[in-house]
Design an enzyme around this catalytic site. Structure first.
Site, PDB file in Angstrom:
ATOM      1  N   ASN A 158       1.137  -1.208   0.033  1.00  0.00           N
ATOM      2  CA  ASN A 158      -0.079   0.074  -0.016  1.00  0.00           C
ATOM      3  C   ASN A 158       0.677   1.246   0.051  1.00  0.00           C
ATOM      4  O   ASN A 158       1.526   1.526   0.966  1.00  0.00           O
ATOM      5  CB  ASN A 158      -0.839  -0.225   1.232  1.00  0.00           C
ATOM      6  CG  ASN A 158      -1.637   1.134   1.254  1.00  0.00           C
ATOM      7  OD1 ASN A 158      -1.939   2.031   0.461  1.00  0.00           O
ATOM      8  ND2 ASN A 158      -2.483   1.354   2.316  1.00  0.00           N
ATOM      9  N   TRP A 159       1.058   1.866  -1.116  1.00  0.00           N
ATOM     10  CA  TRP A 159       2.060   3.039  -1.174  1.00  0.00           C
ATOM     11  C   TRP A 159       1.432   4.209  -0.764  1.00  0.00           C
ATOM     12  O   TRP A 159       1.832   5.124  -0.811  1.00  0.00           O
ATOM     13  CB  TRP A 159       2.407   3.143  -2.756  1.00  0.00           C
ATOM     14  CG  TRP A 159       3.260   2.277  -3.274  1.00  0.00           C
ATOM     15  CD1 TRP A 159       3.888   1.212  -2.570  1.00  0.00           C
ATOM     16  CD2 TRP A 159       3.821   1.920  -4.575  1.00  0.00           C
ATOM     17  NE1 TRP A 159       4.633   0.401  -3.424  1.00  0.00           N
ATOM     18  CE2 TRP A 159       4.832   0.960  -4.446  1.00  0.00           C
ATOM     19  CE3 TRP A 159       3.409   2.535  -6.017  1.00  0.00           C
ATOM     20  CZ2 TRP A 159       5.317   0.550  -5.794  1.00  0.00           C
ATOM     21  CZ3 TRP A 159       4.056   2.035  -6.941  1.00  0.00           C
ATOM     22  CH2 TRP A 159       5.020   1.097  -6.984  1.00  0.00           C
ATOM     23  N   LYS A 160      -0.007   4.222  -0.419  1.00  0.00           N
ATOM     24  CA  LYS A 160      -0.550   5.311   0.129  1.00  0.00           C
ATOM     25  C   LYS A 160      -0.413   6.436  -0.824  1.00  0.00           C
ATOM     26  O   LYS A 160      -0.608   6.438  -2.068  1.00  0.00           O
ATOM     27  CB  LYS A 160      -0.291   5.606   1.330  1.00  0.00           C
ATOM     28  CG  LYS A 160      -0.520   4.473   2.436  1.00  0.00           C
ATOM     29  CD  LYS A 160      -0.099   4.880   3.899  1.00  0.00           C
ATOM     30  CE  LYS A 160      -0.389   3.156   4.618  1.00  0.00           C
ATOM     31  NZ  LYS A 160      -0.231   3.692   6.147  1.00  0.00           N
ATOM     32  N   HIS A 169      -9.662   1.270   4.787  1.00  0.00           N
ATOM     33  CA  HIS A 169      -8.365   1.358   5.556  1.00  0.00           C
ATOM     34  C   HIS A 169      -8.659   2.231   6.655  1.00  0.00           C
ATOM     35  O   HIS A 169      -9.243   3.317   6.471  1.00  0.00           O
ATOM     36  CB  HIS A 169      -7.152   1.796   4.577  1.00  0.00           C
ATOM     37  CG  HIS A 169      -5.589   2.065   5.233  1.00  0.00           C
ATOM     38  ND1 HIS A 169      -5.607   3.051   5.973  1.00  0.00           N
ATOM     39  CD2 HIS A 169      -5.160   1.114   4.933  1.00  0.00           C
ATOM     40  CE1 HIS A 169      -4.424   2.664   6.314  1.00  0.00           C
ATOM     41  NE2 HIS A 169      -4.002   1.741   5.806  1.00  0.00           N
ATOM     42  N   GLU A 227      -5.452  -4.503  10.773  1.00  0.00           N
ATOM     43  CA  GLU A 227      -4.253  -3.401  11.052  1.00  0.00           C
ATOM     44  C   GLU A 227      -4.553  -2.563  12.327  1.00  0.00           C
ATOM     45  O   GLU A 227      -5.523  -1.813  12.221  1.00  0.00           O
ATOM     46  CB  GLU A 227      -4.224  -2.546   9.923  1.00  0.00           C
ATOM     47  CG  GLU A 227      -4.079  -3.079   8.512  1.00  0.00           C
ATOM     48  CD  GLU A 227      -3.328  -2.194   7.448  1.00  0.00           C
ATOM     49  OE1 GLU A 227      -2.324  -2.179   7.054  1.00  0.00           O
ATOM     50  OE2 GLU A 227      -3.960  -1.258   7.186  1.00  0.00           O
ATOM     51  N   GLY A 283       2.602   2.707  10.920  1.00  0.00           N
ATOM     52  CA  GLY A 283       3.700   3.874  10.756  1.00  0.00           C
ATOM     53  C   GLY A 283       4.275   4.201  12.047  1.00  0.00           C
ATOM     54  O   GLY A 283       4.921   5.384  11.990  1.00  0.00           O
ATOM     55  N   GLY A 288       2.928  -0.946   4.302  1.00  0.00           N
ATOM     56  CA  GLY A 288       3.057   0.483   3.918  1.00  0.00           C
ATOM     57  C   GLY A 288       4.335   0.998   3.784  1.00  0.00           C
ATOM     58  O   GLY A 288       4.940   0.563   2.670  1.00  0.00           O
ATOM     59  N   GLY A 289       4.946   1.661   4.770  1.00  0.00           N
ATOM     60  CA  GLY A 289       6.290   2.191   4.569  1.00  0.00           C
ATOM     61  C   GLY A 289       7.380   1.131   3.886  1.00  0.00           C
ATOM     62  O   GLY A 289       8.106   1.835   2.986  1.00  0.00           O
TER      63      GLY A 289
END
Ligand code: 13P
Length: 254
Positions: free
Chosen positions: A9-11, A96, A168, A174, A236-237
């Site tokens: 998930n590159w957001k 999300h 999540e 994050g 994510g990150g």
């Protein structure tokens, strides 16, 4: 079915150029891996059409971070599932926590989106998870039970359809505070039990996949990979860094 998955998930982190460059590099690195079909890349909406071209000959899956619940019409600023479908997007993240909290998406909205995604035979990833306050009060299980119940109202799965449930916990997203692997396994088992209560054991086993997200990176992926009950990760990150992401994929999927 019931493969393991790695979802990136590159957001809203990358420029168009950076998204295309990273996608091309991932594509090259995974070209020869038989498990590449279990990897899904979810860039921001504006990068989807470029990535659709970049992935046209590979077996990497393209995912979207959201969709609207109506197929088309006067819905200013919303995103149509028909157009996602045309771009070869086959997976859609729903609910999300960043959308639930910042954009005030309710479980009722996510339920409507889920129905549409299944109507189009795309693969839904439904996110659930408690915040720190709920966890501190020890109310995470009842909270998750309610989120699941509301999100899955009147959801029936056809043959060959499955739903990925991504647990999540918001406090782990994050923050670098990831949940210990054993506890992740226990929480996913709890979620599976609740799905079995809503449907039945067979459906929970065969039609649902249970994955974890929240500060997954190269330091904790090995311990998560050890538990077969953890059927994948939503990253994510660490999915923004080529080498970290490939390492995560290998640990979970090889
Ligand atoms: P991080 O991996 O950056 O904690 O993000 C998790 C997440 O929100 C994936 O959807």
């Amino acid at each position: 079915m019931n493969n393991r998955y790695v979802i990136a998930n590159w957001k809203m982190n990358l420029s168009l150029n950076e998204s295309v460059q990273l996608a091309k590099k991932i594509n090259i690195r995974l070209m020869k891996e038989i498990w590449r079909r279990q990897v899904v890349i979810c860039p921001d909406f504006l990068s989807l059409s470029s990535l659709s071209l970049a992935f046209s000959k590979s077996k990497l899956n393209l995912g979207a971070q959201n969709v609207f619940w109506q197929e088309q019409g006067s819905y200013t600023g919303e995103v149509s599932i028909k157009n996602l479908n045309q771009l070869n997007v086959n997976t859609i993240i729903l609910g999300h926590s960043e959308r639930r909290t910042i954009l005030k998406e309710s479980s009722e909205m996510i339920n409507k989106k889920l129905k549409l995604v299944l109507k189009y035979n795309l693969n839904p990833i439904v996110c659930i998870g408690e915040n720190k306050e709920i966890r501190d009060k020890g109310r995470e299980r009842s909270f998750l039970k309610k989120q699941l119940k509301e999100t899955l109202i009147d959801i029936r799965l056809k043959k060959n359809q499955e739903i990925i449930i991504a647990y999540e916990p918001i406090w782990a997203i994050g923050t670098g505070k990831n949940m210990p692997a054993k506890e992740v396994k226990n929480m996913l088992n709890y979620i599976k039990e609740e799905i079995a209560n809503l449907y039945n054991k067979n459906i929970a086993n065969e039609k649902f996949v249970f994955i974890y997200g929240g500060s997954v990176d190269t330091s904790n992926i090995k311990s998560l990979a050890k538990y077969s009950d953890i059927q994948g990760v939503l990253v994510g990150g660490a999915s923004l860094k080529l080498n970290s992401f490939i390492k995560i994929c290998k640990n979970i999927l090889e």
